[in-house]
Design a protein around this motif. Sequence first.
Motif, short mmCIF file in Angstrom:
data_model
loop_
_atom_site.label_atom_id
_atom_site.label_comp_id
_atom_site.label_asym_id
_atom_site.label_seq_id
_atom_site.Cartn_x
_atom_site.Cartn_y
_atom_site.Cartn_z
N ALA A 18 -6.58 35.36 -108.05
CA ALA A 18 -7.64 34.35 -107.97
C ALA A 18 -7.15 33.01 -108.51
N VAL A 19 -6.33 33.05 -109.53
CA VAL A 19 -5.81 31.81 -110.09
C VAL A 19 -4.85 31.13 -109.11
N GLY A 26 -5.96 43.81 -113.29
CA GLY A 26 -5.71 42.46 -113.80
C GLY A 26 -5.08 41.57 -112.73
N HIS A 35 -5.78 32.66 -117.60
CA HIS A 35 -6.61 32.70 -116.39
C HIS A 35 -8.03 32.20 -116.64
N ARG A 87 -9.10 28.86 -115.61
CA ARG A 87 -8.91 28.57 -114.19
C ARG A 87 -9.78 29.47 -113.30
N GLY A 88 -11.00 29.66 -113.74
CA GLY A 88 -11.97 30.30 -112.86
C GLY A 88 -12.21 31.78 -113.10
N VAL A 89 -11.42 32.41 -113.94
CA VAL A 89 -11.65 33.84 -114.18
C VAL A 89 -12.80 34.01 -115.17
N ASP A 90 -13.78 34.78 -114.78
CA ASP A 90 -15.01 34.94 -115.54
C ASP A 90 -15.02 36.33 -116.17
N ALA A 130 -13.28 37.65 -111.23
CA ALA A 130 -11.92 37.12 -111.37
C ALA A 130 -11.78 35.76 -110.71
N GLY A 131 -12.72 35.42 -109.82
CA GLY A 131 -12.68 34.10 -109.20
C GLY A 131 -12.55 34.10 -107.69
N ILE A 188 -7.10 44.41 -118.90
CA ILE A 188 -8.45 44.19 -118.36
C ILE A 188 -9.05 45.46 -117.73
N ALA A 218 -7.21 38.83 -111.19
CA ALA A 218 -7.30 37.54 -111.88
C ALA A 218 -6.08 36.68 -111.54
N THR A 219 -4.93 37.31 -111.48
CA THR A 219 -3.70 36.57 -111.16
C THR A 219 -3.78 36.02 -109.74
N LEU A 222 -7.07 40.04 -121.21
CA LEU A 222 -6.60 40.01 -119.82
C LEU A 222 -5.44 40.98 -119.60
N ILE A 255 -16.64 40.07 -115.05
CA ILE A 255 -15.85 41.29 -114.88
C ILE A 255 -16.41 42.42 -115.75
#
Lengths: 199, 196, 175
Positions: B93-94, B87, A121, A124-127, B133-134, A88, B90-91, A85, A131
């Motif tokens: 989305a969380v 990145g 992350h 908590r939903g990060v795939d 990332a969500g 990324i 992702a931050t 991450l 990505i």
Amino acid sequence: MVVKSTNKYTLQRRKVVHRILEDRGDAAVVTGIGNAVHDVASANDDPKNMYLAGIMGGAAMVAFGVALAQPKRRILVITGDGELLAGIGSLATIGVEQPKNLSIIVIDNQAYGATGNQHTHTGRGVDLVGIAAASGFKKTALITTNAELEAELQHIHNQPGPYFAVVKVMSKTSPRINAPKDGTYVSRRFRAAVTGESA
Amino acid sequence: MTARRKITLDRRKVVSRILKDRGELLLVTGLGAPTWDAASVEDNPNNFYLWGGMGGAVLTGLGLALAQPKRRVLVITGDGEMLMGVGGLATVAVQKPSNLAICIVDNQRYGETGMQETHTAHGVDLAAMAAGAGFQTTSTVYTSAELNTAIPVLYNEPGPVFVDVKITAVEQPMTLPPRDGPTLKHRFRENLLGSI
Amino acid sequence: MATKKKTDWSKDVFKVLKNADVKQVAYVPDAGHTSLIKMAIADNAIKPVSLTSEQEGVAVLSGAWLGGEAGALLMQSSGVGNVINMLGMANECRFPLLMLVTMRGEWGEFNPWQVPMGQATEAVLEAAGVIVHRVDEPSEIAETVEAAARLAFEGGRMVAVLIGQRVVGFKDWTK
């Protein structure tokens, strides 16, 4: 530090890594910072292992550089979710460049295991697989069972990449081992082993 | 990977349409052309322009959205800027900020440094990365009709939302807003908070 | 306060990189590097790597060297701020690292946001253990890069060549 698992997964990271490395052949391996170093070194302290004990976020790109320089050899990255991450954007860079001989395996415990198991992350939903696919990786996989791991081994080692897999593992840590940590030593040994030249 | 479709939208027209009925919107722009685009519409005190800090626009927007949960916050930035801090998706989305929208004006180029191609010219799909990332709401816009659908999403759909608008790689005349950082900061805060 | 007369230093620098057997050129674009990047892309023996962030470049070139190849990292001075932690690897492992940095935030700078990083560039690099060669004279760029390449690849060090904004030229903000 041994901490109880904070997720629902049952695979054990060390067993997973050892199984993958059993079939490595002459592959070179680059590890990310943290548990991945110990997972790889505990299988066998192979001179074709480059242990990164720092530079969070850099493992995939170090391996990518090796993959460009050593196009006939398979290059594996074994790293953690937190490390991946932190860099990324590398996935997009690799997706553009399409190195056929690069496989990235993320051992995902959904936690920063080396610093007290804080959630990353990915819990908590990060795939990460999504990505990687969005970045243009040729083959991607999410691995949660031994059967899935066995099915992916040929892709990890033999099929054209770039390949990307996330292996979901328990967040319980395994004991550390004495992996060599002097960067100058490890890097010279690695370079000599993969190039056949002396450092 | 992005499906290849014809790119015809003009960046200035896109940004001008997005900002036409902005109301109380707070706007953060990424460095380079997105800043000139926003300034060409109007130099609004609710605009905070980044003139540097490449990779930081979305996260600046996140901090603002968290601090001002009742205000809609829109980040307009470029593909190269987004990629440098990807990145951050992702931050965001969380954190799930329901008031944050991100709009990429994506010419698939580093427009300020000589129009070199970015990764989005080679198949990297930013909307799919955001989904990975969500982000629950993502889209890629190629046409005027798709833009019409996307604009209400940027303003009204529960965030975080992400829209990647593909635009032609044509340089536009520069419209330079104020660039003095303290001035921009004070103006923005005074307008928003009533004091600096 | 004029910009120094433009000469095609990029060609000579490219020759130097070829002579140093550079095989990987990693970059985040900057206007000052435009022609160098084009030459790298056009050369079949060079693998050009376009990055999302400069820190990726330090890692790529570390890997390149581990795999037996030399490389160069091209960036603008603002990118120097992005590479600092990653330099720890090159420093600890004593990897050769050649960085060509085009400067902003100094000679005739128009954007105040470029000034802080531009003014800190040299000090920050030196604090991170990088040997810094600065060049403001177009005719001296190629020989400076040549010396830096030798120091990096033969001497096994991290070396940055800072190419002054006076050489690179102003950005044309009037169009």
